[in-house]
Structure formats: structure tokens, C-alpha cells
Design a protein around this motif. Structure first.
Motif, PDB file in Angstrom:
ATOM      1  N   VAL A 156      -9.104  -6.386   0.457  1.00 56.51           N
ATOM      2  CA  VAL A 156      -7.657  -6.799  -0.249  1.00 56.51           C
ATOM      3  C   VAL A 156      -7.836  -7.997  -0.920  1.00 56.51           C
ATOM      4  CG1 VAL A 156      -6.369  -5.453   1.492  1.00 56.51           C
ATOM      5  CG2 VAL A 156      -6.719  -8.094   1.732  1.00 56.51           C
TER       6      VAL A 156
ATOM      7  N   ALA B  50       0.749  -1.202   0.128  1.00 63.44           N
ATOM      8  CA  ALA B  50      -0.053   0.127   0.051  1.00 63.44           C
ATOM      9  C   ALA B  50       0.839   1.241   0.068  1.00 63.44           C
ATOM     10  CB  ALA B  50      -0.951  -0.181   1.169  1.00 63.44           C
TER      11      ALA B  50
ATOM     12  N   PRO C 204      -4.478  -3.714  -2.232  1.00 57.54           N
ATOM     13  CA  PRO C 204      -5.764  -3.186  -1.884  1.00 57.54           C
ATOM     14  C   PRO C 204      -6.951  -3.592  -3.039  1.00 57.54           C
ATOM     15  CG  PRO C 204      -4.185  -1.535  -1.716  1.00 57.54           C
ATOM     16  CD  PRO C 204      -3.653  -2.621  -2.141  1.00 57.54           C
TER      17      PRO C 204
END
Lengths: 354, 327
Positions: free
Chosen positions: B128, B116, B148
Motif C-alpha cells: 500500500v 479499497a 493499494p
């Protein structure tokens, strides 16, 4: 529920520890341990050869050498042969083994010692090798990272926040000003994030150190110590192995060990908790049901000195020493081992009332 | 004999490497082989919970569990920790979040890394998905990391099939049955006060022991403590250079990487003035003529940090009574 109670009376009659330092390069392990052994024996007047059973706790991974604990046996006078054992764990578990040995009647006294030199390696990396080797250890999550996951879970659950965690560190280091052996004491900056949400001040100092305790049974204990710290209950429990299976905001193993050790039978006035990371104190307070009236970690705890493999034994020793000095009547001592409070040992120590 | 000064401490790198070869049970084998094939398997406990990663025994009841089910490659973060300074062997070299992820269809969470941009982009509850490693071998690192799986508003992406949660037979071609768990740890070794003095002495081709102040025995090499009395050995004593063979054996099997011809003699040698014998090889004499009581002296080679071997001095043999306590 069956209780892990003594059939023989056993007490901690002496406790000694080294000054805990960032590095002790000039000393081998036996050279570091030996003065502590001499001090704890001197408190009782016992000679090494008069001890019924000797048990130690340490880890080869800290030293990077196989069977490293055998070298420290030179410091206890292991020739001619003595009755001796070792646990590859914190010395609190060595104390448990010694307590069992005395319960069996095979010994009336025991010398328990533990030591750890973290300075030769990177302890954050070294401790990854105690993790599940199939799914976890190949990712090398270090000890601070795993503690940080636990801290975030507590924050998400609304059980603490970063300010409250900082206060735990600050209180620990303020208390440690009264502990001449502590590695960190007084005002210590909270510092930057190590692994967020844990800052430097939420993490234990990395250092080298050793500790030793003498246990004795019944009248032997009374003869050796003016006010023995009787171990009225002791038990240890482990959580399920997988971190993702556990509720990291709770410690059911600590609670169960405490129940079986009799913690909840009567109020305690002192708690020595082995919480290397600030957030772990939050978990342990809840598991042990400790109210604000209980004095928690008056020694400064593991946030002031955390010699790996000795810090748990030191919690028992510090609790006992408060009873010896008449500062506590009923104390709970806790030791942990493994990531995120994986394994937990709880002992109740009591002094006879005048 | 002098009281020991504090020497400058010796230090040397010490590398510990261990490629543990581990066999897998049926459940672990199915799970890790599945990762190689981009299939995530869990195991169903008797009370219907799905454990990912799977264990072979129920952690509560200790009953054996074998019922595999497939779960999703997408999931939800249950807790996280931002790692701004990755350590060398961790999954990502750039700052990342450690996460526990409950994959869709699972009731427990898996530990891994989340790629991230920063801590502000991570929260518990975020969605995720797995980013698979390009080359997969049947290991937890076949999951390169998580990434993500939601848009900039925090809403999950649509479109990927929901996890089936269907039973899976766990059968794959060419199943992975073992892993090699490689590890390397770097240390800096310091031998401490007594052994530093011993090693420094050897550099000058002198052998330094330490005497116990209580029983007066001289230990060579010294480790700083008398194992009989349990006290520090503080007085340094130079011993040897000559000594007496107290016992010996004839070695007939060549060790790997050893350039000494067999047979050769390996002996315990009590250096003059020492309270116990040390180990050494005997040379300069046919192997079948070595005997208890033989008087020997060290032979140093150029640049050697310890005697290469010991050879006869030519003196008469020592009387048995002189060394019998040292055998």
C-alpha cells in the motif's frame, strides 16, 4: 522473581451484581448501584459505616459528565466522611487499590464497587477517547475495529479461525443460561460482520450494570464468610502504548502479571477471563497457559454481559463466588482495560481445602 | 407523603465537546510537521529499530530517543479489518479497511484507513502507499488514507524510489508545535427516578424533596439516596415555597454572558420542611440589606424551569436556632 504476594491474608468474602440490561433510563447511577451495595453488605452483615475503606471504578466518559462518580458515593453513606478512593478504570483496579490498602494495615475490610451505563452514549465512539490523542484518536477507530484487527492477526497467524471464534461466543452464551444476571444467554445468532472478521456474536452486548465485592483480612474474613476466596497473588501490567508496536496475537503483560501473581505455581481449575471479544479469549488462554481441563468463564464471561468498568471486577467476583460455593479450589481471575488487551490484571483466588 | 411511583423518565440530548489543545515534543513535532511536507519520519531506538509513528521514549528501556530517520510512503499491511459501515468521524465515508501498515524502512506499524473496493481486495502482506490529504496542517489526518500499491496480480508497482532510511534532522520551516484534538460525543441524558420527579415538580412550580426512611432528613433537590445512611430516599415531600436565608455572599464580578447587574447576592436558602439548603439568588432587596435569617419566597418568570430568584416575604426574620443546623 519477586512475587506480588500478600504479607496479610486478604480474601473476597462477598460479591453481588446487578442484572445487566441494555438500558436503565429510569435509574440514575446511584439508583442503579445502591441495591447492589445493599446486597453485598447483607451477605456479610456489615453496615456501610463499618467498612474500613471504599474504592470504586467508573468512567466519566460513559456518563458524559465530570466527576460523575461522586454522585454514587451517596449510596455508600459517605457522611460522616469515610476513607474512600476512585479509579477511572475497571473496578478490578479499584479492588487492587483496596488490596494494597489492606496490605498496609490501614484497613481490615474494604468495599469495592464499579458500574457503567453505556446506554446514554455510543460506547464504540466513547471508547475512542482513551486512545493516543496524537496519532490514533483523531482517526476515531472504534473498539470493535481495534478488536477486529487483533482477530485478523490471530487468523493470519493460524491460531484461530472464524468458526472457532463463533464457538467461543456460543459456549459463553450457553454457559450464561446458568447466570440470572447475564444480558445475553442461550443460542444467539452469530450475525453479520460488525467489523470483519468479527461478527455480532464475537462482540459483547452493550449494556448497563454494576457490581460490588467485599474484601476482608485474616480472621475477619473467616468470621464473615464460611469459605473465603483468598487472594494469594495479584498483579497488573500494561503493554507499550502504540498498537503497531505490539504483537497483537500475544499478551506478554498478562503472562507477566500471572507469573507475579503465582498462577503458574500450581494448576487452576477455573478461569474467569475478561475477554470482551471472542478472539481475545484465544490470546488470554495462550498467555495463561490454560489447558482444556480448566473451566473458562462458567459465568458466560463478557460475551454474555459487559458493563464497561464493571466487567473486570465481575470476573474476580465470579471466580470468588465459585470458591465460596465450593465449586473451585484454585481460580485465576483476569481483567482488562483499554484497546486490544492493553492493560491486564491477574489474581489468583484459593479456597481452603477441607 | 406518598410512595414514589415510577415516573416517565425524562430524556434530553447532552453534547460534550472538547477542543483539547496539546503541545508536541520535539519528535512528535517533527513527525507531524513532516506529514504536512509529505515526509514520513521515524525514530531509531538504541537497538536500531525504527518506530513509525515515533515515540519520544523507548517503550522497553524508557530511554529518550531523538534520532530521526526518513521512511517510505509505501508499506506492507500487517493486519486489517473491513469496516463496512463507517462511523461519522472516521477517515473515509465509504466502506474501508482499518489497517496496520509497516512503512518501508520501519519496524513497527501505523494505524490508518485503507481505501479499497471491498474486503476481497485486502489481505495481510499487501503493498500500500499513502494518499496525502489535499490540505495538510500537521496532523495524522494529513494522511487521507492508504491505497493499494500493486497491480491486479498482487505484484507491487515498480518505479518509486525505495525509502532512503537516511537520518533526517527533523528541521522544517514553520514547525508544528501543537495540535487541537477536537472531539464531540453525543449522549441522551436521563436523570433517573428522583431527579425526574423533582424536575417534573418544578414544571408545576412545586419543589419536591425526598425523605430518608432511616434518618428522616428531607433532601432538596433529591438524588435518590441519603448520603448519610446510604439508602434510597423513597417518600416524596413538597417543601417551601418560602424559606430562610442560612448564609449568603455578595457577588461583585460579572460572569460572562450573565445579564444580572452586580453586586448581587447569592444565598443558601433552607426551604420550609427541607433538611438542607439549596442555592439561589436574592432579589427585591438592596444587596447590603440581605441577612442570615431573612425569610424569602421564589419568584418565577414566564416559562422558567426553576425560580429566577428569591425575594423577601416580609415576615419577621427566623431565629438563628431554627436554621443553625442547616448552615
Amino acid at each position: 522473581m519477586a512475587r506480588a504476594r500478600a504479607s496479610r491474608e486478604v480474601a473476597v468474602v462477598a460479591f453481588a451484581q446487578s442484572d445487566h440490561l441494555r438500558r436503565t433510563d429510569e435509574l440514575s447511577e446511584v439508583e442503579m448501584v445502591m441495591p447492589v451495595l445493599h446486597r453485598v453488605l447483607a451477605q456479610t452483615g456489615l453496615k456501610a459505616g463499618e467498612i474500613g475503606f471504599t474504592c470504586s471504578g467508573s468512567s466519566d466518559y460513559l456518563a458524559g459528565r465530570a466527576f460523575s462518580f461522586t454522585m454514587t458515593l451517596d449510596g455508600v453513606g459517605a457522611w460522616p466522611p469515610i476513607s474512600e478512593s476512585h479509579v477511572e478504570m475497571d473496578g478490578a483496579w479499584a479492588l487492587y487499590e483496596a488490596w494494597v490498602k489492606i496490605q498496609t494495615g490501614e484497613a481490615d475490610t474494604a468495599l469495592v464497587y464499579a458500574y457503567g451505563k453505556s446506554s446514554p452514549g455510543s460506547v464504540r465512539d466513547v471508547l475512542t477517547r482513551q486512545l493516543d490523542p496524537y496519532y490514533v484518536a483523531p482517526l476515531w477507530p472504534d473498539s470493535v475495529a481495534l478488536a477486529a484487527l487483533q482477530a485478523q492477526a490471530l487468523i493470519d497467524a493460524g491460531e484461530t479461525d472464524e468458526e472457532a471464534l463463533a464457538a467461543i461466543g456460543a459456549r459463553s452464551r450457553a454457559d450464561a443460561t446458568g447466570n440470572p444476571h447475564a444480558q445475553l444467554s442461550g443460542a444467539v445468532p452469530q450475525g453479520d460482520y460488525q467489523v470483519r472478521p468479527l461478527r455480532t456474536g464475537d462482540c459483547p452486548p452493550i449494556g448497563d450494570g454494576a457490581a460490588a465485592v467485599i474484601l476482608a483480612a485474616g480472621d475477619t474474613a473467616r468470621a464473615l464468610c464460611a469459605r473465603p476466596a483468598w487472594i494469594t497473588g495479584i498483579d497488573h501490567r500494561i503493554e507499550a502504548h502504540s498498537l503497531g508496536l505490539r504483537d497483537l496475537t500475544d499478551s506478554p503483560s498478562t503472562r507477566l502479571a500471572a507469573e507475579r501473581a503465582g498462577v503458574f505455581d500450581a494448576p487452576v481449575d477455573t478461569a474467569e477471563l475478561h475477554a470482551p471479544f471472542s478472539a481475545q479469549e484465544v490470546v488470554l488462554r495462550k498467555a495463561l497457559g490454560l489447558g482444556d481441563a480448566v473451566r473458562v468463564n462458567p459465568s458466560g464471561g463478557a460475551l454474555a454481559a459487559n458493563p464497561v468498568m464493571a466487567a473486570g471486577l465481575i470476573r474476580i467476583g465470579e471466580a470468588a463466588a465459585r470458591i465460596h460455593r465450593g465449586e473451585s479450589d484454585r481460580a485465576v481471575a483476569h481483567a482488562t482495560s483499554g484497546p486490544c488487551l492493553q492493560q491486564n490484571l491477574v489474581a489468583v483466588l484459593e479456597g481452603e481445602r477441607a | 407523603m406518598t410512595a414514589a411511583p415510577t415516573p416517565d423518565v425524562l430524556r434530553a440530548p447532552l453534547v460534550v465537546e472538547f477542543p483539547f489543545t496539546r503541545s508536541l515534543g520535539p519528535v512528535q513535532s517533527a513527525f507531524l510537521t513532516g506529514l504536512r511536507e509529505r515526509v514520513v519520519l521515524g525514530v531509531k531506538t538504541a537497538d536500531g529499530r525504527v518506530m513509525v509513528p515515533p515515540a519520544e521514549y523507548d517503550p522497553v528501556t524508557a530511554e529518550e530517543i531523538r534520532d530521526l530517520v526518513e521512511v517510505g510512503a509505501t508499506g506492507t499491511v500487517t493486519t486489517w479489518a473491513w469496516n463496512a459501515d463507517p462511523r461519522p468521524q472516521q477517515p473515509l465515508a465509504t466502506p474501508f479497511a482499518w489497517v496496520l501498515v509497516r512503512l518501508d524502512g520501519a519496524d513497527t506499524a501505523l494505524l490508518h484507513a485503507l481505501d479499497a473496493p471491498g474486503p476481497e481486495a485486502v489481505r495481510s502482506g499487501m503493498r500500500v502507499r499513502i494518499r496525502w490529504a489535499a490540505e495538510r496542517t500537521g496532523a495524522i489526518t494529513d494522511i487521507a488514507c492508504f491505497e493499494p500499491y500493486e497491480d491486479e496480480h498482487g505484484d507491487p508497482h515498480e518505479g518509486e524510489a525505495a525509502p532512503a532510511g537516511q537520518p533526517h534532522d527533523g528541521v522544517f520551516e514553520d514547525a508544528v508545535t501543537g495540535i487541537v484534538a477536537e472531539a464531540r460525543l453525543d449522549y441522551v441524558y436521563s436523570p433517573g427516578r428522583a431527579q425526574t420527579a423533582y424536575i417534573n415538580g418544578l414544571a408545576e412550580r412545586r419543589t419536591i424533596g425526598e425523605r430518608c426512611p432511616s434518618c428522616h432528613k428531607v433532601y432538596v433537590p433529591p438524588r435518590g439516596a441519603c448520603p448519610t445512611c446510604g439508602v434510597a430516599t423513597t417518600d416524596r415531600v413538597e417543601v417551601g415555597p418560602a424559606g430562610t436565608v442560612t448564609t449568603y455572599c455578595i457577588v461583585n464580578i460579572k460572569a460572562r454572558n450573565l445579564d444580572i447587574e452586580v453586586p448581587y447576592v447569592y444565598a443558601h436558602i433552607a426551604l420550609d420542611g427541607a433538611g438542607l439548603a439549596l442555592h439561589g439568588r436574592i432579589g427585591g432587596i438592596p444587596y447590603d440589606q440581605v441577612r442570615m435569617g431573612l425569610r424569602v419566597e421564589p419568584v418565577w418568570t414566564e416559562g422558567g424551569s426553576h425560580p429566577d430568584h428569591y425575594r423577601p416575604t416580609g415576615e419577621p426574620d427566623a431565629d438563628y436556632d431554627v436554621y443553625k443546623e442547616l448552615i
